[in-house]
Write a protein that holds these residues in place. Structure first.
Motif, short mmCIF file in Angstrom:
data_model
loop_
_atom_site.label_atom_id
_atom_site.label_comp_id
_atom_site.label_asym_id
_atom_site.label_seq_id
_atom_site.Cartn_x
_atom_site.Cartn_y
_atom_site.Cartn_z
N GLY A 147 3.21 -10.43 2.21
CA GLY A 147 1.75 -10.95 1.74
C GLY A 147 0.53 -9.99 1.99
N ILE A 148 0.73 -8.81 2.23
CA ILE A 148 -0.41 -7.96 2.55
C ILE A 148 -1.03 -7.41 1.37
CG2 ILE A 148 -0.95 -5.78 3.85
CD1 ILE A 148 1.90 -6.04 5.43
N PRO A 149 -2.42 -7.67 1.20
CA PRO A 149 -3.11 -6.99 -0.20
C PRO A 149 -2.85 -5.38 -0.19
CG PRO A 149 -4.09 -8.56 1.00
CD PRO A 149 -3.23 -8.53 2.00
N PHE A 150 -2.79 -4.86 -1.38
CA PHE A 150 -2.94 -3.43 -1.16
C PHE A 150 -3.59 -2.89 -2.73
CE2 PHE A 150 1.36 -4.78 -2.66
CZ PHE A 150 1.25 -4.26 -3.86
N ALA A 151 -3.76 -1.68 -2.85
CA ALA A 151 -4.21 -0.96 -4.10
C ALA A 151 -3.39 0.17 -4.27
CB ALA A 151 -5.81 -0.34 -3.67
N VAL A 152 -3.15 0.23 -5.49
CA VAL A 152 -2.24 1.51 -6.08
C VAL A 152 -3.27 2.35 -6.69
CG1 VAL A 152 -0.18 2.17 -7.51
CG2 VAL A 152 -0.21 -0.07 -6.27
#
Length: 349
Positions: A15-20
């Motif tokens: 459940g860790i937010p991230f950006a690609v």
């Protein structure tokens, strides 16, 4: 993105937010091609690369901002003498990078699952929106029905050929990233050299099969990392398995009772690369036998034998590098010459 799938799945599970960040366009001597991806999560962890190190710091900062704001960005990184060692690309190229939060990546879990299983899928993106295209269906929207239809049609065609890049649909630029099923490498002959070639084939992203008629040698214990082990006469197996223009065939048996009937079949397939191991004398004898069996010269000209580039290789691992180098050179039109002796752009124009 295939190379960072496991890490992204772990972040999703936790459940860790991230950006690609994804390379969508390149100009001149860019170090990575469209589709190269780098991901940054809310804890500051990084996966992948978009430039081999040149602009990763700037992309990291932009990705952190995207995570905080939830808003996608598109950034262009180029080079001039003044900024080459700050943000730009020291190689002289320019890349355009789209950075999106995971919340904007429609169907992300399905895409990651497909990539992990080697199933074909494509993602069509504009800043802040994504549509997923499968061979038989689509998922999500770019915000406009006509744009979805046009972009989806183009993406389906690109997926069929395993191509990625920016295209124009309804007078808008969209980025299509397609992941075809991995190309196949079939290694014939369950010898020590085959084990090394199979390992480097997996490293290069191939779906690797090892085939040998001798079951005592073709075992999971000897080839723990391959996708498939087949105990069968090589030519019979090749006659009944799928071979396309991306397939690589490495014939390492150097035994005429295996090699000749196998190569008679192999040289009539559309395989991208067909290489056979052996000494000069073995290769000359093999060519004589193939000519006597009626294989035409045009077909024989496709055979790379002795297999591999001249690297002075001695060990199985060194030989595997020589074979892999020849495969890469043939796939991308490389000369195999030392770069220091060439003046052409390293990554093409």
């Amino acid at each position: 993105m295939r190379d960072i799938v496991d890490g992204l799945l772990a972040w999703r599970t936790a459940g860790i937010p991230f950006a690609v960040a994804t390379v969508v366009s390149t100009w001149r001597s860019a170090p990575r091609q469209p589709g190269a991806a780098m991901a940054v999560n809310a804890h500051g962890e990084v996966l992948g690369s978009v430039s081999g190190g040149c602009v990763e710091g700037a992309v990291y900062a932009a990705a952190t901002e995207v995570i905080e704001t939830g808003k996608a960005q598109k950034q262009t990184y180029g080079v001039s003498d003044g900024d080459a060692f700050e943000v730009g690309l020291t190689c002289g190229g320019t890349i355009e990078v789209m950075i999106q939060p995971d919340s904007a990546l429609t169907g992300l879990d399905s895409v990651l699952s497909a990539l992990g299983e080697g199933r074909p899928v494509a993602a069509v993106s504009v800043p802040g929106a994504q549509m997923v295209v499968w061979p038989e269906r689509t998922e999500g929207t770019l915000g406009d029905a006509e744009l979805d239809r046009s972009a989806g049609q183009q993406a389906a065609g690109m997926l069929a050929h395993g191509r990625s890049g920016a295209v124009t649909a309804c007078e808008r630029e969209v980025f299509v990233q397609s992941w075809a099923a991995p190309a196949r490498m079939i290694v014939f002959g369950a010898i020590d050299f085959a084990s090394a070639v199979a390992r480097i084939g997996k490293f290069l992203g191939y779906r690797v099969t090892v085939c040998d008629a001798r079951g005592v040698f073709a075992t999971p214990a000897r080839f723990p990392d391959v996708d498939e082990i087949v105990v069968e006469w090589p030519h019979r197996y090749l006659e009944g398995t799928e071979v396309d223009e991306r397939t690589v065939l490495c014939v390492l048996t150097h035994d005429p009772k295996f090699d000749v009937p196998l190569l008679e079949v192999a040289l009539h397939t559309p395989a991208r690369y067909i290489g056979a191991m052996g000494s000069r004398r073995t290769c000359e004898d093999r060519l004589r036998r193939l000519r006597e069996s009626g294989v035409p010269e045009e077909a024989l000209s496709r055979l790379r034998a002795p297999i591999g580039l001249d690297l002075g290789a001695r060990t199985p691992e060194e030989t595997a590098v020589a074979i892999a180098a020849e495969i890469v050179a043939l796939s991308w039109g490389g000369s195999g010459a030392p770069l220091t002796d060439l003046t052409a752009p390293i990554h093409g124009s």
